[in-house]
Design an enzyme around this catalytic site. Structure first.
Site, short mmCIF file in Angstrom:
data_model
loop_
_atom_site.label_atom_id
_atom_site.label_comp_id
_atom_site.label_asym_id
_atom_site.label_seq_id
_atom_site.Cartn_x
_atom_site.Cartn_y
_atom_site.Cartn_z
N GLU A 120 0.81 -1.23 0.00
CA GLU A 120 0.00 0.00 0.00
C GLU A 120 0.84 1.27 0.00
OE1 GLU A 120 -0.96 -2.76 1.35
OE2 GLU A 120 -3.01 -3.01 0.69
N HIS A 131 -11.68 -4.54 9.08
CA HIS A 131 -12.19 -4.37 7.71
C HIS A 131 -13.51 -3.62 7.66
CE1 HIS A 131 -9.20 -7.42 6.79
NE2 HIS A 131 -9.45 -7.33 5.50
C1 TPP Z 1 -2.37 -4.61 3.97
C2 TPP Z 1 -3.41 -5.43 3.29
N1 TPP Z 1 -3.60 -5.28 1.96
C3 TPP Z 1 -4.52 -6.02 1.30
C4 TPP Z 1 -5.29 -6.91 1.98
C5 TPP Z 1 -6.37 -7.71 1.24
N2 TPP Z 1 -5.94 -9.10 1.14
C6 TPP Z 1 -6.34 -10.02 2.02
S1 TPP Z 1 -5.63 -11.50 1.74
C7 TPP Z 1 -4.78 -10.91 0.42
C8 TPP Z 1 -3.88 -11.82 -0.35
C9 TPP Z 1 -2.79 -12.31 0.55
O1 TPP Z 1 -2.03 -13.23 -0.18
P1 TPP Z 1 -0.96 -14.13 0.57
O2 TPP Z 1 -0.14 -13.27 1.47
O3 TPP Z 1 -0.25 -14.92 -0.45
O4 TPP Z 1 -1.81 -15.06 1.53
P2 TPP Z 1 -2.90 -16.14 1.08
O5 TPP Z 1 -4.22 -15.43 1.09
O6 TPP Z 1 -2.51 -16.64 -0.27
O7 TPP Z 1 -2.85 -17.20 2.13
C10 TPP Z 1 -5.04 -9.57 0.21
C11 TPP Z 1 -4.45 -8.76 -0.86
C12 TPP Z 1 -5.10 -7.03 3.38
N3 TPP Z 1 -5.86 -7.85 4.12
N4 TPP Z 1 -4.14 -6.29 3.99
#
Ligand code: TPP
Ligand code: TPP
Ligand code: MG
Ligand code: MG
Lengths: 325, 333, 333, 325
Positions: free
Chosen positions: B59, B129
């Site tokens: 971000e 959220h």
């Molecule tokens: C700072 C932040 N940015 C965006 C999000 C929205 N978001 C939730 S899960 C996710 C993907 C995360 O991917 P990863 O770290 O690979 O974990 P996975 O969900 O694949 O287990 C995103 C972008 C968030 N929760 N926090």
């Protein structure tokens, strides 16, 4: 738990698998209020890592954290009640699926802001270091989390302070709908960054529970022995979408098929079969777990919703919420 | 005329402005795939990979890249998926974007938009959220703040934000994305800084923003049955704030109830209430009243969430209280 | 009795609490070297490297480490050098520290303190080093907020914050660090949540925090010469807020002027003013008035800074205005 | 400027040196309101890098940014007026020493929050990429900045998007009073992190203007040619304290002495001498610059303070500040 035989690990993975499958069904029936992120396919990481921890060790996970809480011993009924918004939820209904926590079992929480819990893990580890308790902290996060600032600051601090913390990246190759390869300039999100913190490059097959047990076990032992932090990349795959609301259509069918063959449960089944365990026995175990969870869900659905008064507790340590007189 | 959902209106506004001005570019997590809230669907296909960019989960890089690109003359629209995540790039928003024009003595302008899903709305998103982040932004001079109450505003305010030469944060309400409304043909633009009186009434002024506008309207209908005529004002933007419309209404009704979804400790409603208490004091016939979300982090279980979220019943109750507490009109200064 | 500067009082409070409770640990940038504002001098030498830790420039790691250590039962005090830098760890503060106890259903407590230099005070620190960040924090339930107006409060409020089992943010004012005051011998603790009436007066209630308490007192003295007796209240903490002391005073004076250093758009003064407008409406005889910093990012040149910073003259002027605008007492409800 | 001979580079470094020395004197006389961070000792980085840029290239720096603005051509009188809080300040008195900016000369600002400008640099570079203008962005920051999240997010994004940006770390071995070695787990703060972003490990002697010109020049050419970003570590040393208010007593005397011998001006003097330039000529240049700056300071001190009305302009693009009607 200090020793664990393959059958025990299989049973635990089975339990996580069917807990998540049940949660998926309940979500699709509209019985879960709020988002749900399933750890289907990641079971070997949660079980393998938990199997090398002491009861007083600390672990933390993400919004995809049911499995990590359960693997540490969090009661399934309390976790399910939290998901279903019924009385007896492990967070009293205030956390929901994304914030499952069981401090009593050393699981210090599921965090829903990507990367945020890595610095927090440093603090738990720092406390253990200052008190010389030899407690180890294990922090689980995703591949996508390796691109956020908190990851960099936390792993760096852990390395500089030689903290007893093991960072376990569950690389499932996707951040939501985006393949991780599109948003990193290296091949592997965690392993290829380790050297920047003076750490070893550690990769493990995250769908092989024995391998996870071995590799995370070594890292945990090193941390306990005062040799500082590790960054482990456990490669795995989610069998369903990012959240229970996501079909995961953006993933190539053959990729999904390839990974389904590497399903951690099938892998352990094969190992057990090779060691002479009858498939029927495993089927029977799986069937029992499955029906047990279906039954549990029914029991919890019969419970009332949390008393609304609960919304007004737990802001402050004295239990109150008032901010003014 | 076409009926659009709030989320479709966001996508339509982006498409309208991208077609109109090729300096408009989008960046954010999964925006090229249509976005988690499906607010950027089809834009990558229509406007190309150069102008619709997926980013890592970074971000600070997203907000910073938007700022730099704006300084260079582009008109970036950055999606911060959930407004709660502004916390992870708050330095870029509050310390850089809000201040760089001023601290350089006007050497740069920042025609950029930061947008994302905001608020609770009873969806069970919980404390990380479901916040009303517009309040964080309002503590910082230099940021314009819009928060649409329906599809037409989602369309028009976003278009105006993109055309504005200053940084504008657009707080879309995640519980409104499915809301439908008829939207006229042709270009849609709703100027920033103009509140809208959505219902006229003589007895009390209800001020809402985004989702609470609907709450106020529902309460007004309930009260109408009791012979209480509430005027309902949709602020639309907090900065610029159309205080004049609120003050003019209070001058007529003598009573003000401000309805915020956020916890009451410190929210935009306090600012609106304080302005009325200072500038409309002479016409006030009853205590200036705030109705806001419970002053706790947002819980998830439906029964708890309903307990703290603002409701029609609480707004209607507050109005009855205000009318009961009113001083006889004769005694106003 | 000993005369201490505000900065010495901070160091003394840290020493007092570290000596009293070995769970108290410090971390931050350069804290082991005594700190940029010399508020941690001698502590590394006295309490050792385990308990007084220098960190990298990693505010997210600092705040997060404090949170984790607190969950494990330590009582960390993290220094964020300038409070403006909370923007770089705002997620840790607003989304994690403020919420984790609630969202885990009370499974953890966070006995931690976040402290640093806050405010303008006319030192030329500019827009990225001179903000009143307590207002960001006040938009978020779950954080206690203290801001000392002098050395004795700097000592006692910090001690109380360290002993508190909840997260407390202590906003020290960088322009007060050199201020001296006699401080009694023995343990110094000033309970959180108790405002202090620093001057009694019948005509108007002036409410200040941190540096503006002095501004209010100076204005009160100037006004006394004109026969206007102002009561001056030092809030000391915003959360918990001692609204009762303010309301009781307004019930006597009928007039309220709230004096904040921050820009007026949205600051704690709006919340205090709104509470009075709602709960003391019956006793108000004049418009509730806010005096706040100019609604711009903070400029650096002395001539510009003086133009936007709150001043004694502006406070005194506001009071005269309030008295002029007063409704005859008879007409109060 | 495209070509530059050593004498020209010497003159420029000399100018920066004496500008900073003058600022130091003025600060100690209490004539500067607010903090001042001097780039004394860093001159070769600012001059060497600026010498390979096109007038339309972008650069950004930190609160220690006077030299970077001047090196791009920002008028010394306007910069000094900004420091002294007099009429004609380059930021109208609203930015002060920490925020010196000269957009007209491609210098897009000095940023006082450590690391914050790296993501911003990505945005400038992204705009150039989209418009295919072949403009390059150069972003200067310190060794301490490599530990903050914004550094990680920005360098990663630049690498993923292959942005035409050159990140130049001025490693002066200290973050305020703390030696960088105490807070990084690797030997070199920037160079040892480059691989984590798929970038080459680039180190240059930051006190050797010719070397900086060469190395940064190569990186800038690569960026212009579409070969993506670079991360350059320029090793240097500050000759005085962190800020003009800091004596720098925490640094070992022999360390300071060692670096004084490596003073970039002495280095260039030696090169010029070897090439046959008479030392007297250099002394004369230096004396002229020095007295010129002393004179300039006097002229600016004679100016009035900025009109207070200026505090109310430049919040919004229409020049106004009002947030409500
Ligand atoms: C700072 C932040 N940015 C965006 C999000 C929205 N978001 C939730 S899960 C996710 C993907 C995360 O991917 P990863 O770290 O690979 O974990 P996975 O969900 O694949 O287990 C995103 C972008 C968030 N929760 N926090
Ligand atoms: C986010 C943030 N944290 C802390 C500070 C306070 N601070 C200003 S300069 C500085 C040291 C920076 O060191 P380095 O990056 O090496 O740059 P140098 O000053 O040596 O040029 C610190 C800690 C800041 N300005 N921003
Ligand atoms: Mg992933
Ligand atoms: Mg440095």
């Amino acid at each position: 738990m200090d020793v664990a035989d393959d059958l025990e690990l299989f049973e635990q993975m089975c339990f996580l698998r069917h807990f998540e499958e049940r949660a998926d069904v309940l979500y699709r029936r509209g019985l879960i209020h709020g988002p749900v992120h399933l750890g289907l396919g990641h079971e070997a990481v949660a079980v393998g890592a938990a199997s090398v921890l002491r009861p007083d060790d600390y672990s933390l996970g993400t919004y995809r954290g049911h499995a990590h809480a359960l693997a540490r011993g969090a009661p399934a009924d309390a976790v399910l009640a939290e998901l279903l918004g019924r009385e007896g939820g492990i967070c009293g209904g205030k956390g929901g699926s994304m914030h499952i926590t069981s401090v009593e079992h050393g699981y210090y929480g599921s965090y829903a802001i990507v990367g945020a819990h890595l610095p927090i893990a440093c603090g738990l580890a720092w406390a253990a270091l200052i008190r010389r308790t030899e407690q180890v902290t294990v922090c689980f996060f995703g591949d996508g989390a390796t691109n956020i600032g908190a990851f960099h600051e936390a792993v760096n601090l852990a390395a500089v302070w030689r903290l007893p913390v093991v960072f376990v990246c569950e690389n499932n190759w996707y951040m939501e709908y985006t393949p991780i390869g599109e948003v990193i300039p290296v091949a592997l999100p965690a392993a290829d960054r380790a050297a920047a913190y003076g750490l070893d490059r550690i990769v493990v097959d995250g769908n092989d529970v024995a391998a996870v047990r071995q590799v995370v076990g070594d890292a945990v032992r090193a941390a306990r022995d005062g040799q500082g932090p590790s960054l482990v990349e456990a490669q795995t795959y989610r069998l369903k979408g990012h959240s229970a609301a996501d079909g995961g259509a953006y993933r190539p069918a053959e990729e999904v098929a390839r990974w389904r063959e590497r399903d951690p449960l099938l892998r352990t089944r094969a190992v057990l079969a090779a060691a002479g365990t009858a498939p029927e026995k495993l089927d029977e175990i799986e069937a029992r777990i499955k029906s047990g969870l279906a039954e549990l869900a029914q029991q919890i659905l019969a419970r009332p919703a949390p008393d609304p008064a609960g919304a007004w507790t737990d802001v402050w340590s004295d239990g109150s919420w008032q901010w003014r007189n | 005329m076409a009926e659009l959902t709030y989320r479709q209106a966001v996508a339509a506004a982006l498409a309208q402005e991208m077609a109109r001005d090729d300096r408009v570019v989008l960046l954010g997590e999964d925006v090229a795939s249509g976005g988690v809230f499906k607010t950027t669907g089809g834009l990558r296909e229509r406007f190309g990979a150069d102008r619709v960019r997926n980013t890592p989960i970074s971000e600070q890089a997203i907000a910073g890249a938007a700022m730099g690109a704006a300084m260079a003359g582009l008109r970036p629209v950055a999606e911060i998926m959930f407004s709660d995540f502004y916390a992870t790039c708050w330095d870029q928003v509050a310390n850089e974007i809000a201040k760089v024009r001023y601290m350089t003595g006007g050497q740069v302008s920042l025609p950029l938009v930061l947008r994302g899903a905001n608020g609770s709305g009873g969806l069970g998103f919980g404390s990380q959220h479901g916040q009303s982040v517009e309040n964080w932004a309002m503590t910082v001079p230099g940021l314009k703040i819009a928060s649409p109450a329906g599809p037409a505003e989602a369309f028009g305010l976003l278009a105006a934000a993109i055309r504005d030469d200053d940084p504008v944060m657009v707080f879309e309400h995640k519980a409104l994305y499915g809301r439908k409304e008829e939207i006229g043909d042709g270009e849609q633009v709703v100027p920033l800084g103009q509140a809208r009186t959505v219902r006229a009434g003589r007895d009390v002024t209800l001020v809402g923003l985004s989702i609470t506008v609907g709450t106020c309207l529902a309460a007004a209908q309930e009260l109408a049955a009791e012979g209480i005529e509430a005027e309902v004002i949709d602020l639309r933007t907090l900065v610029p704030l159309d205080a004049a419309t609120v003050l003019a209404s209070v001058a007529r009704t003598g009573r003000l109830v401000v309805v915020e979804e956020n916890p009451g400790q410190l929210g935009w409603g306090a600012s609106v209430a304080a302005i009325a208490a200072q500038e409309a004091f002479g016409s006030l016939t009853a205590p200036v009243t705030r109705v806001s979300g419970g002053n706790v982090p947002l819980p998830v279980a439906a029964s708890l969430e309903a307990e703290v979220d603002v409701s029609v019943a609480r707004v209607a109750g507050a109005v009855r209280g205000v009318l009961g507490a009113s001083r006889p009109l004769s005694s106003t200064g």
